[in-house]
Design a protein around this motif. Structure first.
Motif, PDB file in Angstrom:
ATOM      1  N   LEU A  54       0.867  -1.284  -0.083  1.00  0.00           N
ATOM      2  CA  LEU A  54       0.060  -0.166  -0.076  1.00  0.00           C
ATOM      3  C   LEU A  54       1.002   1.388  -0.002  1.00  0.00           C
ATOM      4  CD1 LEU A  54      -3.012   1.238   0.269  1.00  0.00           C
ATOM      5  CD2 LEU A  54      -2.615   1.408   2.802  1.00  0.00           C
ATOM      6  N   LEU A  55       0.542   2.214  -0.859  1.00  0.00           N
ATOM      7  CA  LEU A  55       1.166   3.733  -0.823  1.00  0.00           C
ATOM      8  C   LEU A  55      -0.099   4.635  -0.564  1.00  0.00           C
ATOM      9  CD1 LEU A  55       3.495   5.333  -1.747  1.00  0.00           C
ATOM     10  CD2 LEU A  55       2.508   5.370  -4.060  1.00  0.00           C
ATOM     11  N   LEU A  56       0.540   5.296   0.559  1.00  0.00           N
ATOM     12  CA  LEU A  56      -0.362   6.596   0.995  1.00  0.00           C
ATOM     13  C   LEU A  56       0.242   7.711   0.842  1.00  0.00           C
ATOM     14  CD1 LEU A  56      -0.676   5.070   4.796  1.00  0.00           C
ATOM     15  CD2 LEU A  56      -2.251   4.768   2.940  1.00  0.00           C
ATOM     16  N   GLU A  57      -0.565   8.742   0.078  1.00  0.00           N
ATOM     17  CA  GLU A  57      -0.102   9.735  -0.303  1.00  0.00           C
ATOM     18  C   GLU A  57      -0.779  10.937  -0.145  1.00  0.00           C
ATOM     19  OE1 GLU A  57       1.485  10.662  -4.576  1.00  0.00           O
ATOM     20  OE2 GLU A  57      -0.415  11.375  -4.680  1.00  0.00           O
ATOM     21  N   ASP A  58      -0.272  11.896   0.741  1.00  0.00           N
ATOM     22  CA  ASP A  58      -0.937  13.191   0.872  1.00  0.00           C
ATOM     23  C   ASP A  58       0.092  14.348   1.560  1.00  0.00           C
ATOM     24  OD1 ASP A  58      -3.029  15.015   1.438  1.00  0.00           O
ATOM     25  OD2 ASP A  58      -4.587  13.325   1.526  1.00  0.00           O
ATOM     26  N   VAL A  59      -0.617  15.411   2.078  1.00  0.00           N
ATOM     27  CA  VAL A  59       0.466  16.153   2.441  1.00  0.00           C
ATOM     28  C   VAL A  59       0.757  15.899   3.945  1.00  0.00           C
ATOM     29  CG1 VAL A  59      -0.695  18.113   1.025  1.00  0.00           C
ATOM     30  CG2 VAL A  59      -1.643  17.502   3.124  1.00  0.00           C
ATOM     31  N   PRO A  60       1.951  16.643   4.692  1.00  0.00           N
ATOM     32  CA  PRO A  60       2.219  16.110   5.817  1.00  0.00           C
ATOM     33  C   PRO A  60       1.006  16.560   7.027  1.00  0.00           C
ATOM     34  CG  PRO A  60       3.688  17.265   4.927  1.00  0.00           C
ATOM     35  CD  PRO A  60       2.682  17.423   4.069  1.00  0.00           C
ATOM     36  N   GLY A  61       1.118  15.765   8.060  1.00  0.00           N
ATOM     37  CA  GLY A  61       0.230  15.773   9.072  1.00  0.00           C
ATOM     38  C   GLY A  61      -1.230  15.195   9.176  1.00  0.00           C
ATOM     39  N   VAL A  62      -1.686  14.468   7.940  1.00  0.00           N
ATOM     40  CA  VAL A  62      -3.041  14.052   7.825  1.00  0.00           C
ATOM     41  C   VAL A  62      -3.123  12.688   8.632  1.00  0.00           C
ATOM     42  CG1 VAL A  62      -3.411  15.667   6.045  1.00  0.00           C
ATOM     43  CG2 VAL A  62      -2.621  13.387   5.608  1.00  0.00           C
ATOM     44  N   GLY A  63      -2.180  12.013   8.966  1.00  0.00           N
ATOM     45  CA  GLY A  63      -2.223  10.633   9.402  1.00  0.00           C
ATOM     46  C   GLY A  63      -1.893   9.417   8.944  1.00  0.00           C
ATOM     47  N   LYS A  64      -0.919   9.866   7.583  1.00  0.00           N
ATOM     48  CA  LYS A  64      -0.464   8.796   6.920  1.00  0.00           C
ATOM     49  C   LYS A  64       0.357   7.587   7.649  1.00  0.00           C
ATOM     50  CE  LYS A  64       1.766  11.032   4.014  1.00  0.00           C
ATOM     51  NZ  LYS A  64       1.519  12.444   4.556  1.00  0.00           N
ATOM     52  N   THR A  65       1.415   8.124   8.392  1.00  0.00           N
ATOM     53  CA  THR A  65       2.398   7.204   8.878  1.00  0.00           C
ATOM     54  C   THR A  65       1.267   6.686  10.485  1.00  0.00           C
ATOM     55  OG1 THR A  65       4.013   8.782   8.723  1.00  0.00           O
ATOM     56  CG2 THR A  65       4.197   7.312  10.243  1.00  0.00           C
ATOM     57  N   THR A  66       0.683   7.219  10.939  1.00  0.00           N
ATOM     58  CA  THR A  66      -0.248   7.087  12.133  1.00  0.00           C
ATOM     59  C   THR A  66      -1.158   5.694  11.738  1.00  0.00           C
ATOM     60  OG1 THR A  66      -0.548   9.185  13.213  1.00  0.00           O
ATOM     61  CG2 THR A  66      -1.984   7.399  13.710  1.00  0.00           C
ATOM     62  N   LEU A  67      -1.502   5.718  10.569  1.00  0.00           N
ATOM     63  CA  LEU A  67      -2.461   4.770   9.947  1.00  0.00           C
ATOM     64  C   LEU A  67      -1.470   3.439   9.739  1.00  0.00           C
ATOM     65  CD1 LEU A  67      -4.989   3.577   8.643  1.00  0.00           C
ATOM     66  CD2 LEU A  67      -4.295   4.235   6.417  1.00  0.00           C
ATOM     67  N   ALA A  68      -0.377   3.754   9.127  1.00  0.00           N
ATOM     68  CA  ALA A  68       0.650   2.427   8.842  1.00  0.00           C
ATOM     69  C   ALA A  68       0.987   1.915  10.275  1.00  0.00           C
ATOM     70  CB  ALA A  68       1.783   3.115   8.098  1.00  0.00           C
ATOM     71  N   LYS A  69       1.441   2.726  11.074  1.00  0.00           N
ATOM     72  CA  LYS A  69       1.744   2.189  12.574  1.00  0.00           C
ATOM     73  C   LYS A  69       0.593   1.360  13.301  1.00  0.00           C
ATOM     74  CE  LYS A  69       4.216   5.091  14.723  1.00  0.00           C
ATOM     75  NZ  LYS A  69       5.030   6.428  15.576  1.00  0.00           N
ATOM     76  N   ALA A  70      -0.549   2.043  13.266  1.00  0.00           N
ATOM     77  CA  ALA A  70      -1.885   1.240  13.975  1.00  0.00           C
ATOM     78  C   ALA A  70      -1.890   0.113  13.359  1.00  0.00           C
ATOM     79  CB  ALA A  70      -2.947   2.114  13.838  1.00  0.00           C
ATOM     80  N   PHE A 156       4.531 -10.646   4.295  1.00  0.00           N
ATOM     81  CA  PHE A 156       5.166  -9.297   4.148  1.00  0.00           C
ATOM     82  C   PHE A 156       4.701  -8.293   3.306  1.00  0.00           C
ATOM     83  CE2 PHE A 156       8.275  -7.380   0.902  1.00  0.00           C
ATOM     84  CZ  PHE A 156       8.987  -6.800   1.816  1.00  0.00           C
ATOM     85  N   PHE A 157       4.117  -7.327   4.137  1.00  0.00           N
ATOM     86  CA  PHE A 157       3.346  -6.167   4.008  1.00  0.00           C
ATOM     87  C   PHE A 157       4.036  -4.780   3.980  1.00  0.00           C
ATOM     88  CE2 PHE A 157      -0.632  -3.670   5.370  1.00  0.00           C
ATOM     89  CZ  PHE A 157      -0.983  -3.424   3.915  1.00  0.00           C
ATOM     90  N   VAL A 158       4.102  -4.089   2.691  1.00  0.00           N
ATOM     91  CA  VAL A 158       4.850  -2.785   2.685  1.00  0.00           C
ATOM     92  C   VAL A 158       3.855  -1.782   2.695  1.00  0.00           C
ATOM     93  CG1 VAL A 158       6.562  -1.388   1.603  1.00  0.00           C
ATOM     94  CG2 VAL A 158       7.001  -3.648   1.665  1.00  0.00           C
TER      95      VAL A 158
END
Length: 337
Positions: A54-70, A156-158
């Motif tokens: 999965l590729l998450l694309e958007d401006v900083p601060g909208v929760g991309k990394t948070t979604l991945a970490k959760a 194996f999930f990127v």
């Protein structure tokens, strides 16, 4: 490190019920942190159980990394976190061979990609050379170093995040790299009510600290194999092919979808069907995933780009005008067997 050698699945009703039940538990865990984005979480789960990336694309601060970490915390397996920077080297991802003088032999020290869930933060801040180190890993589940092939663990999930290329210090992902991602999502801003809930949750502590694993790695592998066994009628496969072929002749596109795109669209549609507890794929499943799976693989012509056309709009128009197979609809199982 969790490594699954493989399992067989018959795609029985109990297996499908477990897919839907497990996905529900993961969804609740993720949505306890990521608020107001049910569609994004649904697509994320579909990609996970389809065995894609999965590729998450958007401006900083909208929760991309948070979604991945959760998501990584909800799956009980090894997690590799990679912060992509311009000076990152390919071996920083895949690992290196270290010479041991006392044994006079080389020892392989694996990099962070040898994890069940790999979080690649701001992947487009690294050079194309470093990005390309993931090509073999993501497509073949292995990496080759000094002539020796090393298998990735299963699952194996990127999950990679990136900022729009218009932002300073970013590199556009190579076409081959984008094609390895099963789907691309734009997270977007939450609605005001969801953002207010987020303010309450984040006021005094990080809700990520409360996320606990709800499924283990071997179970995910088994359920991925179950999803692969779902029935897809010949008419549904032809529908997928019709969409893919239409991208190759569209006047606004100079690069259409590859055969890999069609394969991954069908696998993602099977995963959505499994999430809904169905043992067969409907055209509705294909339509739901068409934009996330296909849009990021396409290249617009110069005229189309200057006129403001987007690849997502092109896919939406193709979905609207491509005939749905006769006798295959959401309200009937006719023609599915």
């Amino acid at each position: 490190m969790l490594i699954e050698t493989g399992s067989s699945s018959t795609g029985t009703a109990p297996d499908l019920a477990e897919v839907a039940e497990t996905a529900g538990r993961i969804r609740l865990a993720v949505e306890s942190v990521v608020t107001g984005r049910p569609d994004a979480v649904r697509v994320t789960l579909a990609v996970l159980f389809a065995g894609g990336h999965l590729l998450l694309e958007d401006v900083p601060g909208v929760g991309k990394t948070t979604l991945a970490k959760a998501l990584a915390r909800a799956v009980d397996g090894t997690v590799g976190r990679i912060q992509f920077t311009p000076d990152l080297l390919p071996t920083d991802l895949t690992g290196v061979n270290i010479y041991r003088s006392h044994t006079h032999e080389f020892e392989f020290r694996p990099g962070p990609v040898f994890s069940n869930v790999v979080i690649g933060d701001e992947i487009n801040r690294a050079s194309p050379k470093t990005q390309s180190a993931l090509l073999e890993c993501m497509e073949e589940g292995q990496t080759t170093l000094d002539g020796v092939t090393h298998a990735m663990p299963r699952p194996f999930f990127v999950v990679a995040t990136q900022n729009p290329v218009e932002m300073e210090g970013t590199y556009p992902l190579p076409e081959a790299q984008r094609d390895r991602f099963m789907a691309r999502l734009s997270v977007g801003y939450p609605d005001p009510a969801a953002e207010l809930v987020l303010l309450d949750r984040m006021e005094s502590r990080d809700p990520l600290a409360d996320v606990r694993p709800v499924v283990d790695g071997p179970t995910v592998v088994r359920l991925v194999d179950t999803v692969r066994e779902l029935h897809a009628a010949a008419a549904v496969k032809q529908y997928v092919l019709d969409l893919v072929l239409a991208t190759r002749t569209h006047p606004s596109l100079r690069l259409g979808a590859s055969p890999r795109a069609g394969i991954q669209l069908l696998r993602a549609a099977k995963a959505v069907a499994a999430l809904d507890g169905r043992d067969h794929v409907l055209p509705d499943d294909v339509q739901e995933l068409a934009v996330p799976v296909l849009a990021h693989r396409l290249l617009l012509t110069t005229d189309a780009r200057l006129s403001g056309t987007t690849t997502s709009a092109v896919i939406e128009s193709l979905v609207a005008r491509t005939p749905v197979p006769a006798g295959v609809s959401a309200g009937s199982d006719a023609g599915l067997r």
